[in-house]
Design a protein around this motif. Structure first.
Motif, PDB file in Angstrom:
ATOM      1  N   SER A   1      26.596  -0.002 -30.363  1.00 49.33           N
ATOM      2  CA  SER A   1      27.341  -0.739 -29.337  1.00 49.33           C
ATOM      3  C   SER A   1      27.763   0.180 -28.200  1.00 49.33           C
ATOM      4  O   SER A   1      27.666  -0.182 -27.019  1.00 49.33           O
ATOM      5  N   ASP A   2      28.240   1.358 -28.556  1.00 51.94           N
ATOM      6  CA  ASP A   2      28.673   2.322 -27.532  1.00 51.94           C
ATOM      7  C   ASP A   2      27.502   2.755 -26.652  1.00 51.94           C
ATOM      8  O   ASP A   2      27.650   2.913 -25.435  1.00 51.94           O
ATOM      9  N   GLU A   3      26.340   2.936 -27.257  1.00 50.07           N
ATOM     10  CA  GLU A   3      25.156   3.308 -26.482  1.00 50.07           C
ATOM     11  C   GLU A   3      24.780   2.202 -25.501  1.00 50.07           C
ATOM     12  O   GLU A   3      24.402   2.479 -24.347  1.00 50.07           O
ATOM     13  N   ILE A   4      24.877   0.962 -25.948  1.00 46.49           N
ATOM     14  CA  ILE A   4      24.571  -0.161 -25.065  1.00 46.49           C
ATOM     15  C   ILE A   4      25.536  -0.180 -23.878  1.00 46.49           C
ATOM     16  O   ILE A   4      25.128  -0.330 -22.721  1.00 46.49           O
ATOM     17  N   SER A   5      26.816  -0.017 -24.158  1.00 42.04           N
ATOM     18  CA  SER A   5      27.826  -0.037 -23.099  1.00 42.04           C
ATOM     19  C   SER A   5      27.587   1.076 -22.086  1.00 42.04           C
ATOM     20  O   SER A   5      27.695   0.860 -20.873  1.00 42.04           O
ATOM     21  N   ASP A   6      27.252   2.257 -22.579  1.00 44.25           N
ATOM     22  CA  ASP A   6      26.997   3.392 -21.680  1.00 44.25           C
ATOM     23  C   ASP A   6      25.795   3.111 -20.776  1.00 44.25           C
ATOM     24  O   ASP A   6      25.825   3.398 -19.578  1.00 44.25           O
ATOM     25  N   SER A   7      24.740   2.548 -21.359  1.00 47.12           N
ATOM     26  CA  SER A   7      23.548   2.264 -20.561  1.00 47.12           C
ATOM     27  C   SER A   7      23.812   1.158 -19.539  1.00 47.12           C
ATOM     28  O   SER A   7      23.340   1.221 -18.399  1.00 47.12           O
ATOM     29  N   PHE A   8      24.572   0.144 -19.931  1.00 47.69           N
ATOM     30  CA  PHE A   8      24.931  -0.925 -18.989  1.00 47.69           C
ATOM     31  C   PHE A   8      25.745  -0.364 -17.831  1.00 47.69           C
ATOM     32  O   PHE A   8      25.558  -0.757 -16.677  1.00 47.69           O
ATOM     33  N   ALA A   9      26.661   0.545 -18.128  1.00 43.59           N
ATOM     34  CA  ALA A   9      27.494   1.141 -17.087  1.00 43.59           C
ATOM     35  C   ALA A   9      26.652   1.901 -16.064  1.00 43.59           C
ATOM     36  O   ALA A   9      27.022   2.003 -14.888  1.00 43.59           O
ATOM     37  N   LYS A  10      25.515   2.422 -16.508  1.00 41.82           N
ATOM     38  CA  LYS A  10      24.615   3.165 -15.618  1.00 41.82           C
ATOM     39  C   LYS A  10      23.574   2.257 -14.963  1.00 41.82           C
ATOM     40  O   LYS A  10      22.751   2.718 -14.172  1.00 41.82           O
ATOM     41  N   GLY A  11      23.618   0.956 -15.300  1.00 38.68           N
ATOM     42  CA  GLY A  11      22.674   0.011 -14.715  1.00 38.68           C
ATOM     43  C   GLY A  11      21.335  -0.053 -15.405  1.00 38.68           C
ATOM     44  O   GLY A  11      20.409  -0.682 -14.900  1.00 38.68           O
ATOM     45  N   ASN A  12      21.230   0.561 -16.581  1.00 40.53           N
ATOM     46  CA  ASN A  12      19.957   0.583 -17.316  1.00 40.53           C
ATOM     47  C   ASN A  12      19.954  -0.515 -18.385  1.00 40.53           C
ATOM     48  O   ASN A  12      20.044  -0.252 -19.579  1.00 40.53           O
ATOM     49  N   VAL A  13      19.858  -1.753 -17.926  1.00 39.12           N
ATOM     50  CA  VAL A  13      20.006  -2.889 -18.841  1.00 39.12           C
ATOM     51  C   VAL A  13      18.838  -2.995 -19.809  1.00 39.12           C
ATOM     52  O   VAL A  13      19.027  -3.115 -21.028  1.00 39.12           O
ATOM     53  N   ALA A  14      17.614  -2.965 -19.282  1.00 34.70           N
ATOM     54  CA  ALA A  14      16.442  -3.078 -20.154  1.00 34.70           C
ATOM     55  C   ALA A  14      16.409  -1.932 -21.152  1.00 34.70           C
ATOM     56  O   ALA A  14      16.154  -2.138 -22.359  1.00 34.70           O
ATOM     57  N   GLU A  15      16.687  -0.723 -20.678  1.00 33.09           N
ATOM     58  CA  GLU A  15      16.708   0.443 -21.571  1.00 33.09           C
ATOM     59  C   GLU A  15      17.779   0.295 -22.647  1.00 33.09           C
ATOM     60  O   GLU A  15      17.574   0.700 -23.801  1.00 33.09           O
ATOM     61  N   ALA A  16      18.917  -0.303 -22.273  1.00 33.05           N
ATOM     62  CA  ALA A  16      20.001  -0.498 -23.238  1.00 33.05           C
ATOM     63  C   ALA A  16      19.539  -1.359 -24.409  1.00 33.05           C
ATOM     64  O   ALA A  16      19.772  -1.022 -25.578  1.00 33.05           O
ATOM     65  N   PHE A  17      18.880  -2.463 -24.106  1.00 36.06           N
ATOM     66  CA  PHE A  17      18.415  -3.357 -25.167  1.00 36.06           C
ATOM     67  C   PHE A  17      17.287  -2.719 -25.982  1.00 36.06           C
ATOM     68  O   PHE A  17      17.277  -2.821 -27.216  1.00 36.06           O
ATOM     69  N   ILE A  18      16.364  -2.073 -25.303  1.00 37.30           N
ATOM     70  CA  ILE A  18      15.227  -1.470 -26.011  1.00 37.30           C
ATOM     71  C   ILE A  18      15.695  -0.378 -26.958  1.00 37.30           C
ATOM     72  O   ILE A  18      15.272  -0.316 -28.128  1.00 37.30           O
ATOM     73  N   THR A  19      16.602   0.483 -26.493  1.00 37.05           N
ATOM     74  CA  THR A  19      17.121   1.553 -27.351  1.00 37.05           C
ATOM     75  C   THR A  19      17.906   0.982 -28.521  1.00 37.05           C
ATOM     76  O   THR A  19      17.782   1.456 -29.659  1.00 37.05           O
ATOM     77  N   ALA A  20      18.703  -0.055 -28.248  1.00 36.92           N
ATOM     78  CA  ALA A  20      19.491  -0.679 -29.317  1.00 36.92           C
ATOM     79  C   ALA A  20      18.576  -1.293 -30.372  1.00 36.92           C
ATOM     80  O   ALA A  20      18.833  -1.179 -31.582  1.00 36.92           O
ATOM     81  N   VAL A  21      17.515  -1.925 -29.928  1.00 34.67           N
ATOM     82  CA  VAL A  21      16.554  -2.521 -30.863  1.00 34.67           C
ATOM     83  C   VAL A  21      15.908  -1.440 -31.719  1.00 34.67           C
ATOM     84  O   VAL A  21      15.746  -1.605 -32.941  1.00 34.67           O
ATOM     85  N   GLN A  22      15.547  -0.334 -31.106  1.00 36.07           N
ATOM     86  CA  GLN A  22      14.942   0.770 -31.856  1.00 36.07           C
ATOM     87  C   GLN A  22      15.912   1.320 -32.900  1.00 36.07           C
ATOM     88  O   GLN A  22      15.526   1.579 -34.045  1.00 36.07           O
TER      89      GLN A  22
END
Length: 234
Positions: free
Chosen positions: A180-201
């Motif tokens: 969850s924290d990783e997703i929030s950090d990526s969203f804060a940086k504007g990396n939405v697609a990367e946030a979901f892909i990394t979370a899925v992995q």
């Protein structure tokens, strides 16, 4: 917020959505578990808090104007050619109504709205919305009770990862919190697609470790990102 408007705010295109879907399919190929993704524009209607804040602020401003009542009364007398007792009351009522309307509109601006709504109210709303989708989507009813939901609420800037009972018996909640924290950090940086892909992995690795794939399996949940439009608030 409609689907297209939310997708635009997230800066996602069809290629990004396809990458996310592919990431889910790849992750699920290594496990008997299921991964669901969902994002909501907001998790609740906060009109109560916005209106309460507008009323409270308006009353506070009126109280600050009370010491100026004599000057306002004199000014009204000049404006309307004579002083009437009801002028002052009518002025304050009209001013209060106008301020409530203007402030209510201002408090609907997301950046201000998040300051008005208590954090605990936002957190509770996101948790409730995530749980509702967890049930509606069938994540709770997979064959091995090994479904996991990654839920993001855009307005509240909150992430929830809900795992079914089979996963909770084997995977510590702290590991979900890290994702969850990783997703929030990526969203804060504007990396939405990367946030979901990394979370899925990350979730796929956890599921594969505890629920490895055993031959062919049925695909019980949608693989792509589900974008939830606002409910019709009652």
């Amino acid at each position: 917020m409609k689907y297209k408007a939310l997708i635009k705010k997230l800066s996602l295109d069809d290629a990004d959505l396809e990458k996310i879907k592919t990431a889910v399919q790849k992750a699920e190929s290594k496990t008997s578990g299921e991964i669901a993704l969902a994002i909501a524009a907001e998790s609740s209607c906060y009109a109560f808090w916005e209106l309460a804040a507008a009323l409270g602020t308006s009353l506070l401003l009126l109280v600050c104007l009370f010491p100026l009542a004599p000057q306002i009364y004199t000014w009204l007398g000049r404006m309307f050619w004579g002083e009437e007792p009801w002028y002052l009351a009518a002025f304050f009522l009209a001013l209060c109504a106008a301020m409530v309307l203007l402030l209510y509109a201002a408090y609907n601006i997301p950046a201000i709205d998040r300051l008005v709504i208590p954090r605990v109210a936002r957190q509770q709303a996101v948790t409730a919305r995530a749980l509702r989708y967890f049930a509606q989507s069938g994540v709770y009813a997979t064959e091995n009770r090994s479904g996991v939901l990654i839920f993001v609420s855009y307005f509240e800037r909150e992430v929830r990862i809900l795992a079914d009972t089979g996963l909770n018996q084997k995977i510590s909640p702290d590991l979900w919190n890290l994702v969850s924290d990783e997703i929030s950090d990526s969203f804060a940086k504007g990396n939405v697609a990367e946030a979901f892909i990394t979370a899925v992995q990350r979730c796929g690795d956890l599921l594969a470790e505890n629920f490895p794939a055993h031959g062919a399996k049925s695909n019980e949940l949608p693989d792509g990102l589900v974008v939830l439009e606002n409910d019709r608030w009652i």
